[in-house]
Design a protein around this motif. Structure first.
Motif, PDB file in Angstrom:
ATOM      1  N   VAL A 167      48.940  46.868  35.071  1.00 35.08           N
ATOM      2  CA  VAL A 167      47.855  46.152  35.773  1.00 35.08           C
ATOM      3  C   VAL A 167      48.071  46.343  37.273  1.00 35.08           C
ATOM      4  N   ASN A 168      47.188  47.086  37.888  1.00 33.60           N
ATOM      5  CA  ASN A 168      47.429  47.483  39.280  1.00 33.60           C
ATOM      6  C   ASN A 168      47.252  46.316  40.259  1.00 33.60           C
ATOM      7  N   GLU A 169      47.712  46.533  41.483  1.00 29.89           N
ATOM      8  CA  GLU A 169      47.739  45.473  42.492  1.00 29.89           C
ATOM      9  C   GLU A 169      46.339  44.949  42.827  1.00 29.89           C
ATOM     10  N   LEU A 170      45.378  45.878  42.980  1.00 29.37           N
ATOM     11  CA  LEU A 170      44.022  45.448  43.349  1.00 29.37           C
ATOM     12  C   LEU A 170      43.414  44.583  42.242  1.00 29.37           C
ATOM     13  N   THR A 171      43.668  44.980  41.005  1.00 30.69           N
ATOM     14  CA  THR A 171      43.178  44.194  39.864  1.00 30.69           C
ATOM     15  C   THR A 171      43.812  42.810  39.849  1.00 30.69           C
ATOM     16  N   GLN A 172      45.115  42.763  40.073  1.00 26.14           N
ATOM     17  CA  GLN A 172      45.784  41.449  40.066  1.00 26.14           C
ATOM     18  C   GLN A 172      45.193  40.540  41.140  1.00 26.14           C
ATOM     19  N   GLN A 173      44.951  41.107  42.329  1.00 26.11           N
ATOM     20  CA  GLN A 173      44.403  40.283  43.421  1.00 26.11           C
ATOM     21  C   GLN A 173      42.997  39.791  43.110  1.00 26.11           C
ATOM     22  N   LYS A 174      42.132  40.720  42.684  1.00 29.75           N
ATOM     23  CA  LYS A 174      40.731  40.378  42.378  1.00 29.75           C
ATOM     24  C   LYS A 174      40.643  39.377  41.233  1.00 29.75           C
ATOM     25  N   ALA A 175      41.468  39.618  40.199  1.00 30.98           N
ATOM     26  CA  ALA A 175      41.440  38.739  39.019  1.00 30.98           C
ATOM     27  C   ALA A 175      41.860  37.323  39.406  1.00 30.98           C
ATOM     28  N   LEU A 176      42.897  37.236  40.216  1.00 30.10           N
ATOM     29  CA  LEU A 176      43.383  35.926  40.641  1.00 30.10           C
ATOM     30  C   LEU A 176      42.284  35.164  41.396  1.00 30.10           C
ATOM     31  N   GLU A 177      41.639  35.854  42.347  1.00 32.18           N
ATOM     32  CA  GLU A 177      40.537  35.220  43.094  1.00 32.18           C
ATOM     33  C   GLU A 177      39.470  34.696  42.142  1.00 32.18           C
ATOM     34  N   ARG A 178      39.138  35.537  41.169  1.00 36.64           N
ATOM     35  CA  ARG A 178      38.024  35.199  40.283  1.00 36.64           C
ATOM     36  C   ARG A 178      38.355  34.054  39.331  1.00 36.64           C
ATOM     37  N   VAL A 179      39.572  34.071  38.761  1.00 36.63           N
ATOM     38  CA  VAL A 179      39.885  32.991  37.806  1.00 36.63           C
ATOM     39  C   VAL A 179      40.037  31.655  38.526  1.00 36.63           C
ATOM     40  N   LEU A 180      40.345  31.715  39.827  1.00 35.55           N
ATOM     41  CA  LEU A 180      40.441  30.461  40.588  1.00 35.55           C
ATOM     42  C   LEU A 180      39.052  29.924  40.949  1.00 35.55           C
ATOM     43  N   ASP A 181      38.055  30.825  40.927  1.00 31.28           N
ATOM     44  CA  ASP A 181      36.697  30.424  41.310  1.00 31.28           C
ATOM     45  C   ASP A 181      35.935  29.941  40.073  1.00 31.28           C
ATOM     46  N   VAL A 182      36.439  28.871  39.492  1.00 32.31           N
ATOM     47  CA  VAL A 182      35.915  28.383  38.212  1.00 32.31           C
ATOM     48  C   VAL A 182      34.418  28.070  38.304  1.00 32.31           C
ATOM     49  N   GLN A 183      34.001  27.509  39.445  1.00 28.86           N
ATOM     50  CA  GLN A 183      32.611  27.085  39.583  1.00 28.86           C
ATOM     51  C   GLN A 183      31.642  28.252  39.508  1.00 28.86           C
ATOM     52  N   SER A 184      31.964  29.364  40.189  1.00 28.45           N
ATOM     53  CA  SER A 184      31.048  30.521  40.177  1.00 28.45           C
ATOM     54  C   SER A 184      30.905  31.072  38.768  1.00 28.45           C
ATOM     55  N   VAL A 185      32.044  31.170  38.063  1.00 28.67           N
ATOM     56  CA  VAL A 185      31.979  31.725  36.703  1.00 28.67           C
ATOM     57  C   VAL A 185      31.109  30.815  35.835  1.00 28.67           C
ATOM     58  N   LYS A 186      31.341  29.518  35.948  1.00 32.94           N
ATOM     59  CA  LYS A 186      30.568  28.558  35.137  1.00 32.94           C
ATOM     60  C   LYS A 186      29.082  28.689  35.424  1.00 32.94           C
ATOM     61  N   SER A 187      28.757  28.794  36.716  1.00 31.88           N
ATOM     62  CA  SER A 187      27.336  28.793  37.039  1.00 31.88           C
ATOM     63  C   SER A 187      26.678  30.118  36.599  1.00 31.88           C
ATOM     64  N   GLU A 188      27.397  31.227  36.682  1.00 27.21           N
ATOM     65  CA  GLU A 188      26.817  32.488  36.180  1.00 27.21           C
ATOM     66  C   GLU A 188      26.643  32.443  34.666  1.00 27.21           C
ATOM     67  N   VAL A 189      27.646  31.894  33.976  1.00 29.21           N
ATOM     68  CA  VAL A 189      27.532  31.801  32.512  1.00 29.21           C
ATOM     69  C   VAL A 189      26.327  30.931  32.151  1.00 29.21           C
ATOM     70  N   SER A 190      26.158  29.843  32.883  1.00 28.66           N
ATOM     71  CA  SER A 190      25.052  28.964  32.523  1.00 28.66           C
ATOM     72  C   SER A 190      23.694  29.649  32.795  1.00 28.66           C
ATOM     73  N   SER A 191      23.592  30.450  33.877  1.00 31.73           N
ATOM     74  CA  SER A 191      22.337  31.196  34.099  1.00 31.73           C
ATOM     75  C   SER A 191      22.110  32.210  32.978  1.00 31.73           C
ATOM     76  N   ILE A 192      23.181  32.887  32.572  1.00 33.15           N
ATOM     77  CA  ILE A 192      23.037  33.888  31.508  1.00 33.15           C
ATOM     78  C   ILE A 192      22.569  33.211  30.209  1.00 33.15           C
ATOM     79  N   LEU A 193      23.128  32.028  29.940  1.00 34.58           N
ATOM     80  CA  LEU A 193      22.727  31.323  28.711  1.00 34.58           C
ATOM     81  C   LEU A 193      21.264  30.880  28.776  1.00 34.58           C
TER      82      LEU A 193
END
Ligand SMILES: Cc1ncc(COP(=O)(O)O)c(C=O)c1O
Length: 349
Positions: free
Chosen positions: A241-267
């Motif tokens: 798992v490369n460095e850029l992926t680790q950094q991006k993934a960490l940012e994204r999993v910490l941004d719980v609200q954005s993921v939730k709101s995108e999932v809810s729009s998709i639903l």
């Protein structure tokens, strides 16, 4: 399940005896103090990625462990869940001797990986309701059946498998039950991760490619007992798992609200899409979905696929899959993309 279940009996002999490659970053783990790193033959000039990444992805794993209420030792990360699935094959399946069970129509990689690893793929069709056929599965199993793949929500059918059926299989199948939860964040049901301690043969895979919107960085997650994860770690490439992926993934999993709101729009969009699909003249059946796509039966899938493509919309033609004759799979897009899809469908004759 066999009361004497022992994971050691499932691991390939050559893997049991392996000493994993010990990388420079494994041998010296920084405690945060200023050190001079002359151990890994890297270029010393800083540019953000001149150093090898953490082979155990400690930062990312500790956040995931907390979110999923498990220990970091229960997690292995990979270059997409496709790599995780391949590692599972190579850790447990002896080529030309062992076999796996997959349940078509389902995700195509289980079959591809069985071909690549020379491991027999025993296919047991889902029932008409797209649920696992427990009796047929148990009749197909023998002492060399190492893995059973349950994709839930299932791709391409979109449905969750029934809990009682899964429990039955977890109890009766003596190999590992791999529950592929690539689409779980779109479903109402809870992840099977919460039941890891109940079933020593349970492996759950997830990915950041779907609900988390990170297909481009390739980050797959495998969760299982510490013993299973330790076995997989033996053959994992050191820096998978490369460095850029680790950094991006960490940012994204910490941004719980954005993921939730995108999932809810998709639903929301999925519900809109279901409604309008029902009005399309050549759509004959729409299957209920627990995922971010909808499978629909049409009059002639090959014809409709080409017509839609000619209008600039790419969907997936699943007509060659068993039980999926004349079906198309529509991924839920943005409101604008879905509007375009519906306009195209409605003007076709
Ligand atoms: C059921 C299922 N599992 C796994 C994957 C692969 O995920 P990843 O992008 O993490 O390799 C997919 C991708 O379509 C999928 O549908």
């Amino acid at each position: 399940m066999n009361k004497q279940f022992n994971i050691q009996n499932l691991i390939r002999e050559n893997v049991k005896g392996l000493n994993p490659y010990s990388s420079a970053r494994d041998e010296y783990v920084s405690d945060g103090s200023e050190m001079v790193f002359l151990d890994a033959n890297e270029n010393p000039y800083e540019n953000g990625v001149n150093r090898y990444p953490d082979p155990q992805q400690r930062g990312l794993k500790s956040v995931l462990a907390e979110q999923k209420d498990i220990s970091a030792d229960n997690i292995l990360l990979g270059n997409g869940s496709d790599e995780v699935l391949d590692l599972i094959f190579r850790t447990f399946c002896e080529p030309k001797i062992d076999n796996i069970i997959s349940l078509p129509p389902t995700y195509g990689m289980y079959k591809v990986l069985s071909g690549i690893n020379t491991v027999e793929n025993r296919e047991v069709l889902l029932t008409e309701n797209f649920q696992p056929d427990v009796e047929a599965i148990l009749n197909t199993v023998d002492e060399h059946s190492k893995l059973l793949f349950l994709c839930s929500p299932n791709n391409p059918t979109g449905n969750i498998f029934r809990e009682d059926i899964m429990v039955n299989l977890l109890n009766k199948f003596n190999g590992l039950v791999v529950i592929d939860e690539a689409y779980i964040d779109f479903a109402e049901s809870e992840s099977w991760v919460s039941r890891l301690s109940e079933f020593p043969n349970l492996v759950v895979t997830q990915t950041l490619s779907k609900a988390y919107g990170m297909a481009g960085i390739r980050l797959g997650i495998c969760m299982a007992s510490k013993e299973i994860i330790a076995a997989l770690n033996k053959i994992k490439p050191p820096y998978n798992v490369n460095e850029l992926t680790q950094q991006k993934a960490l940012e994204r999993v910490l941004d719980v609200q954005s993921v939730k709101s995108e999932v809810s729009s998709i639903l929301n969009e999925r519900e809109q899409l279901l409604k309008v699909l029902r009005e399309v003249s050549f759509v004959e059946k729409i299957y209920a979905s627990d995922a971010n796509f909808v499978l629909a039966k049409v009059d002639d899938a090959n014809k409709r696929y080409s017509q839609v493509l000619a209008e600039g919309v790419v969907v997936r033609n699943r007509t060659t899959q068993p039980l999926c004759e004349n079906t198309l799979r529509f991924t839920v897009g943005t409101p604008t993309e879905n509007k375009k899809l519906i306009e195209v469908l409605n003007k076709l004759t």
